[in-house]
Design a protein around this motif. Structure first.
Motif, PDB file in Angstrom:
ATOM      1  N   PRO A  46       0.820  -1.228   0.000  1.00 32.86           N
ATOM      2  CA  PRO A  46       0.000   0.000   0.000  1.00 32.86           C
ATOM      3  C   PRO A  46       0.843   1.263   0.000  1.00 32.86           C
ATOM      4  O   PRO A  46       0.485   2.258  -0.641  1.00 32.86           O
ATOM      5  CB  PRO A  46      -0.813  -0.108   1.294  1.00 32.86           C
ATOM      6  N   ILE A  47       1.987   1.216   0.687  1.00 38.07           N
ATOM      7  CA  ILE A  47       2.868   2.394   0.735  1.00 38.07           C
ATOM      8  C   ILE A  47       3.461   2.636  -0.649  1.00 38.07           C
ATOM      9  O   ILE A  47       3.519   3.771  -1.127  1.00 38.07           O
ATOM     10  CB  ILE A  47       3.972   2.187   1.792  1.00 38.07           C
ATOM     11  N   ASP A  48       3.913   1.559  -1.318  1.00 38.49           N
ATOM     12  CA  ASP A  48       4.447   1.684  -2.679  1.00 38.49           C
ATOM     13  C   ASP A  48       3.405   2.295  -3.618  1.00 38.49           C
ATOM     14  O   ASP A  48       3.702   3.213  -4.381  1.00 38.49           O
ATOM     15  CB  ASP A  48       4.831   0.316  -3.248  1.00 38.49           C
ATOM     16  N   HIS A  49       2.195   1.758  -3.569  1.00 37.23           N
ATOM     17  CA  HIS A  49       1.161   2.212  -4.498  1.00 37.23           C
ATOM     18  C   HIS A  49       0.785   3.673  -4.251  1.00 37.23           C
ATOM     19  O   HIS A  49       0.539   4.427  -5.196  1.00 37.23           O
ATOM     20  CB  HIS A  49      -0.065   1.299  -4.443  1.00 37.23           C
ATOM     21  N   LEU A  50       0.767   4.065  -2.983  1.00 34.59           N
ATOM     22  CA  LEU A  50       0.488   5.466  -2.666  1.00 34.59           C
ATOM     23  C   LEU A  50       1.629   6.350  -3.171  1.00 34.59           C
ATOM     24  O   LEU A  50       1.400   7.380  -3.819  1.00 34.59           O
ATOM     25  CB  LEU A  50       0.304   5.637  -1.146  1.00 34.59           C
ATOM     26  N   ALA A  51       2.861   5.938  -2.896  1.00 40.94           N
ATOM     27  CA  ALA A  51       4.026   6.726  -3.331  1.00 40.94           C
ATOM     28  C   ALA A  51       4.110   6.795  -4.855  1.00 40.94           C
ATOM     29  O   ALA A  51       4.564   7.797  -5.407  1.00 40.94           O
ATOM     30  CB  ALA A  51       5.302   6.131  -2.751  1.00 40.94           C
ATOM     31  N   ASP A  52       3.664   5.728  -5.544  1.00 43.85           N
ATOM     32  CA  ASP A  52       3.701   5.716  -7.013  1.00 43.85           C
ATOM     33  C   ASP A  52       2.888   6.860  -7.614  1.00 43.85           C
ATOM     34  O   ASP A  52       3.197   7.333  -8.709  1.00 43.85           O
ATOM     35  CB  ASP A  52       3.165   4.384  -7.569  1.00 43.85           C
ATOM     36  N   LEU A  53       1.853   7.290  -6.880  1.00 45.03           N
ATOM     37  CA  LEU A  53       1.035   8.390  -7.386  1.00 45.03           C
ATOM     38  C   LEU A  53       1.842   9.673  -7.540  1.00 45.03           C
ATOM     39  O   LEU A  53       1.509  10.542  -8.332  1.00 45.03           O
ATOM     40  CB  LEU A  53      -0.152   8.654  -6.431  1.00 45.03           C
ATOM     41  N   PHE A  54       2.921   9.779  -6.758  1.00 45.31           N
ATOM     42  CA  PHE A  54       3.709  11.019  -6.745  1.00 45.31           C
ATOM     43  C   PHE A  54       5.071  10.856  -7.407  1.00 45.31           C
ATOM     44  O   PHE A  54       5.856  11.787  -7.453  1.00 45.31           O
ATOM     45  CB  PHE A  54       3.891  11.497  -5.295  1.00 45.31           C
ATOM     46  N   ARG A  55       5.370   9.649  -7.911  1.00 46.05           N
ATOM     47  CA  ARG A  55       6.665   9.410  -8.536  1.00 46.05           C
ATOM     48  C   ARG A  55       6.624   9.787 -10.006  1.00 46.05           C
ATOM     49  O   ARG A  55       5.598   9.696 -10.664  1.00 46.05           O
ATOM     50  CB  ARG A  55       7.056   7.938  -8.417  1.00 46.05           C
ATOM     51  N   LYS A  56       7.787  10.144 -10.500  1.00 51.53           N
ATOM     52  CA  LYS A  56       7.930  10.414 -11.922  1.00 51.53           C
ATOM     53  C   LYS A  56       8.665   9.251 -12.537  1.00 51.53           C
ATOM     54  O   LYS A  56       9.407   8.544 -11.872  1.00 51.53           O
ATOM     55  CB  LYS A  56       8.736  11.687 -12.142  1.00 51.53           C
ATOM     56  N   TRP A  57       8.480   9.060 -13.828  1.00 48.47           N
ATOM     57  CA  TRP A  57       9.267   8.063 -14.546  1.00 48.47           C
ATOM     58  C   TRP A  57      10.713   8.506 -14.502  1.00 48.47           C
ATOM     59  O   TRP A  57      10.998   9.706 -14.524  1.00 48.47           O
ATOM     60  CB  TRP A  57       8.797   7.934 -15.985  1.00 48.47           C
ATOM     61  N   PRO A  58      11.650   7.536 -14.468  1.00 45.57           N
ATOM     62  CA  PRO A  58      13.069   7.921 -14.374  1.00 45.57           C
ATOM     63  C   PRO A  58      13.497   8.910 -15.439  1.00 45.57           C
ATOM     64  O   PRO A  58      14.247   9.832 -15.159  1.00 45.57           O
ATOM     65  CB  PRO A  58      13.808   6.584 -14.533  1.00 45.57           C
ATOM     66  N   GLU A  59      12.999   8.755 -16.665  1.00 49.05           N
ATOM     67  CA  GLU A  59      13.439   9.671 -17.717  1.00 49.05           C
ATOM     68  C   GLU A  59      12.907  11.084 -17.486  1.00 49.05           C
ATOM     69  O   GLU A  59      13.449  12.045 -18.011  1.00 49.05           O
ATOM     70  CB  GLU A  59      13.069   9.170 -19.109  1.00 49.05           C
ATOM     71  N   GLU A  60      11.868  11.227 -16.678  1.00 50.13           N
ATOM     72  CA  GLU A  60      11.353  12.555 -16.345  1.00 50.13           C
ATOM     73  C   GLU A  60      12.098  13.144 -15.151  1.00 50.13           C
ATOM     74  O   GLU A  60      12.236  14.348 -15.037  1.00 50.13           O
ATOM     75  CB  GLU A  60       9.865  12.476 -15.993  1.00 50.13           C
ATOM     76  N   ALA A  61      12.583  12.265 -14.257  1.00 44.86           N
ATOM     77  CA  ALA A  61      13.201  12.727 -13.024  1.00 44.86           C
ATOM     78  C   ALA A  61      14.701  12.955 -13.167  1.00 44.86           C
ATOM     79  O   ALA A  61      15.280  13.740 -12.439  1.00 44.86           O
ATOM     80  CB  ALA A  61      12.945  11.718 -11.908  1.00 44.86           C
ATOM     81  N   LEU A  62      15.359  12.263 -14.095  1.00 43.76           N
ATOM     82  CA  LEU A  62      16.808  12.338 -14.212  1.00 43.76           C
ATOM     83  C   LEU A  62      17.228  13.153 -15.420  1.00 43.76           C
ATOM     84  O   LEU A  62      16.583  13.128 -16.453  1.00 43.76           O
ATOM     85  CB  LEU A  62      17.402  10.933 -14.339  1.00 43.76           C
ATOM     86  N   THR A  63      18.325  13.815 -15.267  1.00 43.47           N
ATOM     87  CA  THR A  63      18.930  14.481 -16.409  1.00 43.47           C
ATOM     88  C   THR A  63      19.759  13.434 -17.141  1.00 43.47           C
ATOM     89  O   THR A  63      20.554  12.752 -16.523  1.00 43.47           O
ATOM     90  CB  THR A  63      19.837  15.625 -15.934  1.00 43.47           C
ATOM     91  N   PRO A  64      19.572  13.282 -18.426  1.00 45.02           N
ATOM     92  CA  PRO A  64      20.327  12.267 -19.156  1.00 45.02           C
ATOM     93  C   PRO A  64      21.839  12.488 -19.027  1.00 45.02           C
ATOM     94  O   PRO A  64      22.293  13.622 -19.033  1.00 45.02           O
ATOM     95  CB  PRO A  64      19.892  12.429 -20.598  1.00 45.02           C
TER      96      PRO A  64
END
Ligand SMILES: [Fe+2]
Length: 104
Positions: free
Chosen positions: A81-99
């Motif tokens: 449940p914690i993972d699924h809740l946190a997933d709502l606020f996570r970005k895909w790695p390509e959106e969160a990281l600078t290449p």
């Protein structure tokens, strides 16, 4: 392996190559055979069951969590449940990281 290890990207590429082949075989051979051997109603029932099961398993890796039953199951039920809740606020790695321009 730490993501700063020079072997990290080659290891990920190798894993993804193997995984891609595995997924392709499942989608083009295994699931096709399964779908042709069950009724559409059974297929729908199994799909719903799989969807419900996904709600009870973690969506992220937890390397320090137990990896054998029964503790794996117990910890998974607590972290899901914690993972699924946190997933709502996570970005895909390509959106969160600078290449990294050095990685091709
Ligand atoms: Fe698989």
């Amino acid at each position: 392996m730490n993501c700063s290890d020079p072997q990290f990207i080659p290891a990920i590429r190798s894993l993804m190559e193997d995984l891609t082949k595995h997924v392709h075989e499942e989608e083009t051979i295994d699931l096709v055979k399964l779908e042709s051997s069950i009724t559409p109603e059974e297929s729908e029932r199994l799909a719903k069951s799989f969807g419900r099961t996904k709600m009870f398993v973690p969506s992220r890796s937890h390397p320090s969590a137990p990896n054998k039953p029964p503790f794996e199951t117990a910890v998974g039920l607590m972290t899901a449940p914690i993972d699924h809740l946190a997933d709502l606020f996570r970005k895909w790695p390509e959106e969160a990281l600078t290449p990294n321009p050095s990685v091709k």
